[in-house]
Write a protein that holds these residues in place. Structure first.
Motif, PDB file in Angstrom:
ATOM      1  N   MET A 254      34.357  53.297  67.680  1.00  0.00           N
ATOM      2  CA  MET A 254      33.436  53.772  66.873  1.00  0.00           C
ATOM      3  C   MET A 254      32.966  54.474  69.497  1.00  0.00           C
ATOM      4  N   MET A 255      32.287  55.088  69.718  1.00  0.00           N
ATOM      5  CA  MET A 255      31.885  55.318  70.903  1.00  0.00           C
ATOM      6  C   MET A 255      31.064  54.477  71.313  1.00  0.00           C
ATOM      7  N   GLY A 256      30.724  52.899  72.131  1.00  0.00           N
ATOM      8  CA  GLY A 256      29.860  52.230  72.068  1.00  0.00           C
ATOM      9  C   GLY A 256      29.554  52.570  73.523  1.00  0.00           C
ATOM     10  N   GLU A 257      28.439  51.348  74.196  1.00  0.00           N
ATOM     11  CA  GLU A 257      28.367  51.289  75.491  1.00  0.00           C
ATOM     12  C   GLU A 257      29.312  50.994  77.058  1.00  0.00           C
ATOM     13  N   LYS A 258      30.674  50.814  76.533  1.00  0.00           N
ATOM     14  CA  LYS A 258      31.307  50.143  76.814  1.00  0.00           C
ATOM     15  C   LYS A 258      32.503  50.417  76.580  1.00  0.00           C
ATOM     16  N   GLY A 259      32.648  52.339  76.223  1.00  0.00           N
ATOM     17  CA  GLY A 259      33.607  52.701  75.736  1.00  0.00           C
ATOM     18  C   GLY A 259      33.953  52.900  74.225  1.00  0.00           C
ATOM     19  N   LYS A 260      35.071  53.285  73.669  1.00  0.00           N
ATOM     20  CA  LYS A 260      35.809  53.404  72.499  1.00  0.00           C
ATOM     21  C   LYS A 260      36.575  51.944  71.581  1.00  0.00           C
ATOM     22  N   LEU A 261      35.640  51.467  70.950  1.00  0.00           N
ATOM     23  CA  LEU A 261      35.538  50.041  70.299  1.00  0.00           C
ATOM     24  C   LEU A 261      36.251  50.821  69.056  1.00  0.00           C
ATOM     25  N   ASP A 262      37.011  49.553  68.930  1.00  0.00           N
ATOM     26  CA  ASP A 262      38.392  49.496  68.075  1.00  0.00           C
ATOM     27  C   ASP A 262      37.594  48.569  65.879  1.00  0.00           C
ATOM     28  N   LEU A 263      37.891  49.160  65.141  1.00  0.00           N
ATOM     29  CA  LEU A 263      37.177  48.427  64.355  1.00  0.00           C
ATOM     30  C   LEU A 263      38.405  48.806  63.347  1.00  0.00           C
ATOM     31  N   SER A 264      38.072  47.534  63.047  1.00  0.00           N
ATOM     32  CA  SER A 264      39.626  47.224  61.706  1.00  0.00           C
ATOM     33  C   SER A 264      39.407  46.346  60.270  1.00  0.00           C
ATOM     34  N   TYR A 265      39.985  46.609  59.492  1.00  0.00           N
ATOM     35  CA  TYR A 265      39.119  46.545  58.341  1.00  0.00           C
ATOM     36  C   TYR A 265      40.049  45.495  57.737  1.00  0.00           C
ATOM     37  N   TRP A 266      40.453  44.238  56.860  1.00  0.00           N
ATOM     38  CA  TRP A 266      41.982  43.912  56.266  1.00  0.00           C
ATOM     39  C   TRP A 266      40.455  43.075  54.689  1.00  0.00           C
ATOM     40  N   VAL A 267      41.347  44.368  53.718  1.00  0.00           N
ATOM     41  CA  VAL A 267      40.609  43.946  52.328  1.00  0.00           C
ATOM     42  C   VAL A 267      41.280  43.512  51.449  1.00  0.00           C
ATOM     43  N   LEU A 268      41.085  42.954  50.606  1.00  0.00           N
ATOM     44  CA  LEU A 268      42.077  43.266  49.604  1.00  0.00           C
ATOM     45  C   LEU A 268      41.745  44.166  48.380  1.00  0.00           C
ATOM     46  N   ASP A 269      43.829  44.791  47.834  1.00  0.00           N
ATOM     47  CA  ASP A 269      43.737  45.506  48.040  1.00  0.00           C
ATOM     48  C   ASP A 269      43.254  46.748  47.146  1.00  0.00           C
ATOM     49  N   TYR A 270      43.225  45.835  45.476  1.00  0.00           N
ATOM     50  CA  TYR A 270      42.750  46.743  44.891  1.00  0.00           C
ATOM     51  C   TYR A 270      41.084  46.812  45.232  1.00  0.00           C
ATOM     52  N   ASN A 271      40.343  46.491  46.769  1.00  0.00           N
ATOM     53  CA  ASN A 271      38.978  46.615  46.714  1.00  0.00           C
ATOM     54  C   ASN A 271      38.860  47.594  48.092  1.00  0.00           C
ATOM     55  N   LEU A 272      40.150  48.041  48.237  1.00  0.00           N
ATOM     56  CA  LEU A 272      40.166  49.130  49.580  1.00  0.00           C
ATOM     57  C   LEU A 272      39.071  50.710  49.722  1.00  0.00           C
ATOM     58  N   GLU A 273      38.598  50.805  48.115  1.00  0.00           N
ATOM     59  CA  GLU A 273      38.386  51.607  47.968  1.00  0.00           C
ATOM     60  C   GLU A 273      36.765  51.418  48.096  1.00  0.00           C
ATOM     61  N   LYS A 274      36.457  50.304  47.673  1.00  0.00           N
ATOM     62  CA  LYS A 274      35.136  50.059  47.902  1.00  0.00           C
ATOM     63  C   LYS A 274      34.372  49.491  49.320  1.00  0.00           C
ATOM     64  N   ALA A 275      35.900  49.119  50.130  1.00  0.00           N
ATOM     65  CA  ALA A 275      35.650  48.537  51.619  1.00  0.00           C
ATOM     66  C   ALA A 275      34.934  49.372  52.008  1.00  0.00           C
ATOM     67  N   LYS A 276      35.678  50.867  51.698  1.00  0.00           N
ATOM     68  CA  LYS A 276      35.998  52.002  52.901  1.00  0.00           C
ATOM     69  C   LYS A 276      34.616  52.119  52.719  1.00  0.00           C
ATOM     70  N   GLU A 277      33.517  52.540  51.106  1.00  0.00           N
ATOM     71  CA  GLU A 277      32.453  53.515  51.750  1.00  0.00           C
ATOM     72  C   GLU A 277      31.079  52.447  51.848  1.00  0.00           C
ATOM     73  N   GLN A 278      31.822  50.916  51.705  1.00  0.00           N
ATOM     74  CA  GLN A 278      30.197  49.410  51.730  1.00  0.00           C
ATOM     75  C   GLN A 278      30.306  49.598  53.568  1.00  0.00           C
ATOM     76  N   PHE A 279      31.857  49.790  54.342  1.00  0.00           N
ATOM     77  CA  PHE A 279      31.675  49.577  55.138  1.00  0.00           C
ATOM     78  C   PHE A 279      31.381  50.909  56.311  1.00  0.00           C
ATOM     79  N   GLY A 280      31.597  51.733  55.455  1.00  0.00           N
ATOM     80  CA  GLY A 280      31.292  52.725  56.125  1.00  0.00           C
ATOM     81  C   GLY A 280      29.761  53.862  56.593  1.00  0.00           C
ATOM     82  N   LYS A 281      29.101  52.713  55.398  1.00  0.00           N
ATOM     83  CA  LYS A 281      27.741  52.986  55.139  1.00  0.00           C
ATOM     84  C   LYS A 281      27.147  51.899  56.455  1.00  0.00           C
ATOM     85  N   ASN A 282      27.866  50.241  56.170  1.00  0.00           N
ATOM     86  CA  ASN A 282      26.836  49.317  57.322  1.00  0.00           C
ATOM     87  C   ASN A 282      27.524  49.202  58.425  1.00  0.00           C
ATOM     88  N   VAL A 283      28.612  49.678  59.166  1.00  0.00           N
ATOM     89  CA  VAL A 283      29.261  48.919  60.313  1.00  0.00           C
ATOM     90  C   VAL A 283      28.385  49.889  61.013  1.00  0.00           C
TER      91      VAL A 283
END
Length: 561
Positions: A254-283
């Motif tokens: 994400m390009m933030g006020e101090k430049g590029k901010l790295d975003l990293s997500y660690w989720v249980l393997d069977y929740n990968l698609e749910k996480a991509k959708e939910q985190f994508g909507k909110n973070v």
């Protein structure tokens, strides 16, 4: 009638659950204190002479035995001359120390004094050394740590299984504090200036995640792998957390006020698609909102990270614990009852808000934890405002009042490792919202919030520091408002009476000298300046029919008897 009664029961149960959540901290119920509380809650003579620079923690959990073993190396600087011969190291029972090292060498008692245990505290004699010199003490330890019964409320080490029956481990220790699983100087006022390194030993079949950035992954050729994570910024002891499970990772930026901010997500393997959708909507929406109101994310160097957890959530710096099951609201519920709380993921927003208040700005004493919880609770309101507008934000904050109990002051007793009331969350939110109304300048209010995170960047503070800063920058003496809402259980009552063409009004149920101005709901341009003595003003057409104060002020209004 039966339906009405059943609905009422459901509402009461929901509010009760919400209140229990808001009083999640396990330190808020003691009325008598022991020597152990003082040892934990104060900077005594065995703590005051040294300042923590860095923690290097190695942890090796045994899932089957529900035990842990490890080594912590504490790098510290001597900041007092003529100090105590002893250093206080906190490590909670039943964990035991096996070996000690001083400056990398096996510990030898010096000066011929034994080290000894006193409850959850270890007293260790060390050689005298020059002022400002830097040294290390290494502690090898093992044992069966306290197991979390109902994390994160009743915390400890968590040995559980995921939905496929595979081992899943972590820790939830806010309130209990970090010494429940590793030896440290367990006081919020002393964060490691140069951060922490965490080496997590896990089975080859599992993945280990920690705070900050991954530095190394080493196969130990014995069925285990050591994962090394490093935080370069100061960090709360209770924020340093290992996660072990069947994780997969995906990343974003994400390009933030101090430049590029790295975003990293660690989720249980069977929740990968749910996480991509939910985190994508909110973070990203949340981070952009918080950077607008609060200033830059405080830990660009360590990245922003969400890690799926078996418990609901916790504000672990740069490795926020997420266990909201990819649902909006608080496990699918709206704590405010306004409807607005169901439009976003509560745990992502609330726990991430702590990166600014709680992790970036940390209180010296847990008695002042409203600075963490109350202001972070208000970041929820700011997020609602960013996404849905000011009216929605007002309704959200007003809705949170239904869980406030005013059972005890928000600020607890100092020096005994004791928090105040669980009201610190939603009452703290409403205090901030009330102060915003008094300031009556949203741009100035935003400048104050950003100024707080900049002025106290990576620092530990007292509540009085935060209060004084807000008063100074707003150019208003808000001290009586803070005293009223933080240090008493009384909510000020604006009492009034109408006689002919005159309105009389004053404050009751308040601290001496309480003088908060209030805005009328009928005409937002009209302000009253009540004090405890009666004051009068001519009635205007707007308030002849009904006298109402703006609902964004947290207070009752009632006619005088």
């Amino acid at each position: 009638m039966a339906k009405y009664i059943l609905r009422s029961i459901y509402i009461l149960l929901f509010i009760s659950c919400s209140v229990n959540f808001l009083q999640a901290q396990p330190l808020g119920r003691k009325t008598q204190f022991t020597h152990q509380d003082t040892l934990r809650g104060t900077i005594g003579p065995e703590r005051s002479w040294w300042n923590v620079l860095h923690y290097d923690i190695t942890i090796d959990p045994d899932y089957a035995a529900k035990s842990i073993s490890g080594k912590t190396v504490i790098e510290y600087k001597i900041v007092q001359e003529n100090h105590s011969d002893y250093i206080q190291i906190d490590l909670q029972q039943p964990l035991k120390i096996d070996e000690l090292f001083y400056d990398g060498k096996m510990y030898i008692n010096y000066p011929a004094k034994p080290y000894y245990n006193e409850g959850n505290v270890w007293h260790i004699p060390l050689p005298k050394a020059p002022l400002n010199s830097i040294h290390t003490i290494g502690i090898v330890y093992h044992g069966n740590p306290r197991i979390a019964v109902n994390p994160p409320w009743d915390g400890g080490w968590i040995f559980t299984k995921d939905e496929l029956g595979r081992p899943w481990m972590t820790v939830a220790c806010q309130g209990l504090d970090a010494s429940v699983w590793y030896p440290c100087k367990d006081h919020q006022s002393d964060e490691p200036d140069s951060g922490a390194t965490l080496h997590i030993i896990a089975a080859d079949t599992l993945v280990a995640v920690g705070n900050g950035r991954l530095q190394d992954k080493k196969n130990n050729n014995n069925g285990t792998t050591t994962w090394t994570w490093k935080v370069v910024n100061p960090i709360n002891n209770y924020d340093i957390i290992p996660y072990i499970g069947k994780y997969v990772n995906f990343t974003d930026t994400m390009m933030g006020e101090k430049g590029k901010l790295d975003l990293s997500y660690w989720v249980l393997d069977y929740n990968l698609e749910k996480a991509k959708e939910q985190f994508g909507k909110n973070v990203k929406a949340m981070l952009h909102c918080f950077e607008y109101w609060l200033g830059p994310y405080p830990f660009y160097e360590d990245s922003y990270k969400l890690v799926e957890s078996s418990h609901l959530g916790m504000e672990h710096q740069s490795a926020v614990a997420y266990g909201n099951h990819y649902m909006n609201g608080y496990l699918g519920r709206d704590l405010s009852g306004s409807g607005w709380g169901l439009k976003w993921d509560y745990i992502i927003v609330h726990e991430s808000g702590h990166e600014w208040f709680g992790n970036n700005i940390t209180t010296n004493d847990v008695a002042d934890m409203w600075v963490h919880e109350g202001i972070t609770d208000y970041t929820e309101t700011l997020f609602v405002e960013c996404q849905y507008g000011k009216e929605a934000a007002d309704e959200y904050t007003q809705g949170l009042r239904r869980t406030i109990r005013n059972d005890r002051p928000i600020i607890g007793p100092y020096g005994v490792n004791q928090e105040g009331s669980g009201d610190m969350y939603n009452k703290g939110n409403n205090l901030m919202h009330t102060i915003r109304q008094v300031i009556n300048d949203d741009e100035l209010f935003r400048k104050i919030l950003r100024g707080l995170t900049q002025t106290f960047y990576h620092k530990t503070v007292d509540s009085k520091d935060i209060e004084a800063y807000i008063s100074k920058e707003s150019r208003k003496d808000l001290s009586k408002i803070f005293d009223q809402y933080l240090r008493t259980t009384k909510i000020p009552v604006l009492e009034y009476k109408i006689s002919g063409q005159m309105l009389s009004y004053h404050w009751t149920n308040c601290v001496d000298g309480f003088n908060m101005p209030v805005r009328l709901a009928n005409d937002p341009k009209v302000w009253l300046n009540p004090v405890t003595a009666w004051r009068e003003t001519p009635l205007t057409d707007d308030i002849k029919d009904e006298f109402q104060v703006d609902k964004n002020f947290y207070l009752p209004v009632q006619p005088a008897e």
